[in-house]
Write a protein that holds these residues in place. Sequence first.
Motif, mmCIF file in Angstrom:
data_model
loop_
_atom_site.group_PDB
_atom_site.id
_atom_site.type_symbol
_atom_site.label_atom_id
_atom_site.label_comp_id
_atom_site.label_asym_id
_atom_site.label_seq_id
_atom_site.Cartn_x
_atom_site.Cartn_y
_atom_site.Cartn_z
ATOM 1 N N TRP A 1 0.816 -1.211 0.000
ATOM 2 C CA TRP A 1 0.000 0.000 0.000
ATOM 3 C C TRP A 1 0.848 1.258 0.000
ATOM 4 N N VAL A 2 1.984 1.213 0.707
ATOM 5 C CA VAL A 2 2.856 2.388 0.699
ATOM 6 C C VAL A 2 3.499 2.544 -0.681
ATOM 7 N N SER A 3 3.861 1.413 -1.294
ATOM 8 C CA SER A 3 4.449 1.465 -2.632
ATOM 9 C C SER A 3 3.496 2.072 -3.641
ATOM 10 N N LEU A 4 2.213 1.918 -3.368
ATOM 11 C CA LEU A 4 1.192 2.413 -4.291
ATOM 12 C C LEU A 4 1.393 3.900 -4.595
ATOM 13 N N PHE A 5 1.814 4.665 -3.571
ATOM 14 C CA PHE A 5 2.026 6.104 -3.781
ATOM 15 C C PHE A 5 3.005 6.344 -4.926
ATOM 16 N N VAL A 6 4.094 5.579 -4.893
ATOM 17 C CA VAL A 6 5.121 5.779 -5.909
ATOM 18 C C VAL A 6 4.652 5.235 -7.258
ATOM 19 N N GLU A 7 3.971 4.082 -7.218
ATOM 20 C CA GLU A 7 3.571 3.479 -8.484
ATOM 21 C C GLU A 7 2.476 4.281 -9.173
ATOM 22 N N SER B 1 -11.264 32.132 -17.429
ATOM 23 C CA SER B 1 -11.473 31.187 -16.330
ATOM 24 C C SER B 1 -12.417 30.065 -16.757
ATOM 25 N N GLY B 2 -13.317 30.330 -17.717
ATOM 26 C CA GLY B 2 -14.196 29.276 -18.212
ATOM 27 C C GLY B 2 -13.399 28.163 -18.875
ATOM 28 N N ALA B 3 -12.384 28.561 -19.658
ATOM 29 C CA ALA B 3 -11.522 27.571 -20.317
ATOM 30 C C ALA B 3 -10.726 26.793 -19.283
ATOM 31 N N HIS B 4 -10.228 27.495 -18.248
ATOM 32 C CA HIS B 4 -9.486 26.805 -17.184
ATOM 33 C C HIS B 4 -10.366 25.753 -16.519
ATOM 34 N N ALA B 5 -11.628 26.121 -16.271
ATOM 35 C CA ALA B 5 -12.534 25.173 -15.620
ATOM 36 C C ALA B 5 -12.675 23.906 -16.462
ATOM 37 N N LEU B 6 -12.791 24.077 -17.783
ATOM 38 C CA LEU B 6 -12.901 22.889 -18.643
ATOM 39 C C LEU B 6 -11.628 22.049 -18.577
ATOM 40 N N ALA B 7 -10.467 22.722 -18.549
ATOM 41 C CA ALA B 7 -9.198 21.985 -18.469
ATOM 42 C C ALA B 7 -9.138 21.181 -17.172
ATOM 43 N N TYR B 8 -9.539 21.805 -16.041
ATOM 44 C CA TYR B 8 -9.520 21.079 -14.764
ATOM 45 C C TYR B 8 -10.516 19.925 -14.759
ATOM 46 N N ALA B 9 -11.694 20.157 -15.345
ATOM 47 C CA ALA B 9 -12.678 19.079 -15.396
ATOM 48 C C ALA B 9 -12.137 17.911 -16.214
ATOM 49 N N ALA B 10 -11.513 18.216 -17.353
ATOM 50 C CA ALA B 10 -10.944 17.156 -18.195
ATOM 51 C C ALA B 10 -9.844 16.424 -17.438
ATOM 52 N N ALA B 11 -8.988 17.181 -16.726
ATOM 53 C CA ALA B 11 -7.913 16.554 -15.956
ATOM 54 C C ALA B 11 -8.489 15.650 -14.869
ATOM 55 N N PHE B 12 -9.595 16.099 -14.258
ATOM 56 C CA PHE B 12 -10.250 15.285 -13.234
ATOM 57 C C PHE B 12 -10.689 13.943 -13.815
ATOM 58 N N PHE B 13 -11.400 13.993 -14.949
ATOM 59 C CA PHE B 13 -11.887 12.743 -15.551
ATOM 60 C C PHE B 13 -10.731 11.801 -15.876
ATOM 61 N N VAL B 14 -9.712 12.337 -16.554
ATOM 62 C CA VAL B 14 -8.600 11.486 -16.998
ATOM 63 C C VAL B 14 -7.865 10.901 -15.794
ATOM 64 N N THR B 15 -7.512 11.759 -14.821
ATOM 65 C CA THR B 15 -6.747 11.286 -13.671
ATOM 66 C C THR B 15 -7.540 10.280 -12.851
ATOM 67 N N PHE B 16 -8.815 10.574 -12.636
ATOM 68 C CA PHE B 16 -9.653 9.666 -11.863
ATOM 69 C C PHE B 16 -9.691 8.283 -12.526
ATOM 70 N N PHE B 17 -9.967 8.264 -13.820
ATOM 71 C CA PHE B 17 -10.054 7.004 -14.555
ATOM 72 C C PHE B 17 -8.742 6.222 -14.449
ATOM 73 N N VAL B 18 -7.632 6.923 -14.709
ATOM 74 C CA VAL B 18 -6.329 6.262 -14.727
ATOM 75 C C VAL B 18 -5.971 5.722 -13.338
ATOM 76 N N LEU B 19 -6.230 6.511 -12.289
ATOM 77 C CA LEU B 19 -5.869 6.071 -10.940
ATOM 78 C C LEU B 19 -6.731 4.900 -10.490
ATOM 79 N N VAL B 20 -8.026 4.944 -10.788
ATOM 80 C CA VAL B 20 -8.907 3.846 -10.383
ATOM 81 C C VAL B 20 -8.458 2.549 -11.045
ATOM 82 N N SER C 1 -5.503 1.824 -12.144
ATOM 83 C CA SER C 1 -4.216 1.394 -11.602
ATOM 84 C C SER C 1 -4.380 0.708 -10.251
ATOM 85 N N VAL C 2 -5.251 1.267 -9.390
ATOM 86 C CA VAL C 2 -5.450 0.658 -8.073
ATOM 87 C C VAL C 2 -6.076 -0.727 -8.231
#
Lengths: 320, 301
Positions: A111-117, B261-280, B282-283
């Motif tokens: 779980w700690v490694s997860l941060f880095v990965e 700032s409207g364009a920035h909001a869209l960029a952050y929203a897009a980053a949220f979707f992409v990062t959320f998907f990728v992190l989920v 990966s976990v």
Amino acid sequence: MTFRRITAGLASIVGVTLIVIVVFLVIYAWPAVRLNGWKFLYKNTWSLGRLYGNPITVHGQQIMPGAHYGILFLIAGTLLTTAIALLIAVPVGVGAAMFLAEGVPPLLRTWVSLFVELLAAIPSVVFGLWGYVVVIPFLGYRVFPFMVKWLGFIPFFSGPSGSGYGLLTCGFVLALMIVPLITATLRDALLGQAASLHEGALALGASRFEAQWGVLLPAVRRVLIGSSILATGRALGETMAVLMISGNAVNILPRNIYDTVSTMASFIVSQLDSALTDPTGMAVRSLAEVALVLCVISILVNSFARLLLYYAGQQGAGAP
Amino acid sequence: MSATPAVADSAALQAFNARRRWRRLFDYLGWSLTVAAFALLGGAMVWIVVVVFLRGASAITPKVITHITSGTGGGLLNAIQGTLVLAFGGILLAIPPGLAAGIYLSEFDHGRLAPAIRFFADVLVGVPSIVIGYFGYVTMVAGLGWNFSVAAGSIALAIISLPYICRTSEMALRQVPRSLREAGLALGAGDGKVIMGICVPAALPAILTGILLALAISVGETAPLLYTAGWSNYLWTGHLTKEPIGYLTYAIWSFITEPFSGAHALAYAAAFFVTFFVLVISVISRMVLDENTGWRRRRLR
């Protein structure tokens, strides 16, 4: 036997793809290679020429009058950002790997490694976004002026401290992007060493840290070198993050470590639109030559690293 | 006579104590530095995630997922659709050769072809994605006259996912016990039957995880798409060539540098979707592939 043949045929696509990429880049860039010669690598001028003039013929190739294609500043920018990234990433990567291999209880390790990965999973463009909105103002206004004040006596550390876009910012963000590769590979290699090595060192009176530092780390040095070279390859070709935080300097070499730069990979993205305005098409072909140089460098770097890692018995390094 | 050894002893003792203090300091410094190294990485990770999630969450409104982009405002529906189309297109193209290569590397790892393919796959992972994008531009967009299109973008993404699918399927198939294969062969099944009917189903969770990881990488890619897929403010109408398509990572890159700032909001929203998907993804993949708690232990041991 037929099943084997079918899989062999489909599997060959993987190898053929790499060859096809190189072959087509060479074919497309060939007129530019003929025109630019070796000057391409050591001249410092990228200029499309006078776009409203009539094309002239040089070395049998049509180009716009005054067009010059030299990418020394890109080679310098690519090598310097990568070098800074490695200088930061290798010590940090080794430290984090030792911490994860020996400093964390085995139950928590995954779980700690997860941060880095997970750091490795974050897309390049999100690193760029973070760099653009957070790191650039932070380094540019808070850190760089202090570095100029206190470290200014070191060559290339003196001012002007710039705006935050540039070499050191790129090196820092690139380091964060490549560190997980070094850490994960090295941690696995440390954990994979024979327990007797560790136990032998402890039995001779070494502390746990001394055993890691003096016995286990030297035992995995080949893995460290291999994964660092692999990380080098990744830093050389990193595009989006660098594009967003490097300042995209053209035709100048950086004067100090805060100065704006451009790398080969980011230059291809930032210049294709303007290269398309060249009616002779030579600018687009010269960009293809940039891509070809980058491709050849990364193939050489990666081949070397892989062979080293195969030799060290780390077949799965860098896989997700 | 008795004084000399005592003096020697105390000198030795002093040296021993000095050495012990130095070793303690070395230990302390060493561990502190490793903790600091880890804290730098963990801190950066948390910092990135917090920035993206906080600013992204406040930027997401119903309009973002129901409207298409207009200029630098509107929503991201076209980009979300485009990202899904391109990523799934790339994965579908990459699965047959990637899986076949994985099977070949794991099951027929004798002779010269398997090491060669493994080496090519490992080098292909290291080829910068912008080079693959430029290759796509040269060959498909300009060369074949497809223009910016779904086909060119998907093929570029397929080239990027290919080596990942290949190596993760190889690893997955290698975990299948030899006895399963021998049992199949002893019952008279051929190579193809044993591999497709026994080994691939047994390794399926890990193979699918590898494919999901490749999907996550495709969703996060930008450089190979810029000059193959282009960008479009409109929804995709189903043409494979000659029709550019939007995608989320382009929105992050181009909208954050706009002065609105409207364009920035869209960029952050897009980053949220992409990062959320990728992190989920990966976990999830860590949980499936983990040696102690994951799929291997439950299914095969």
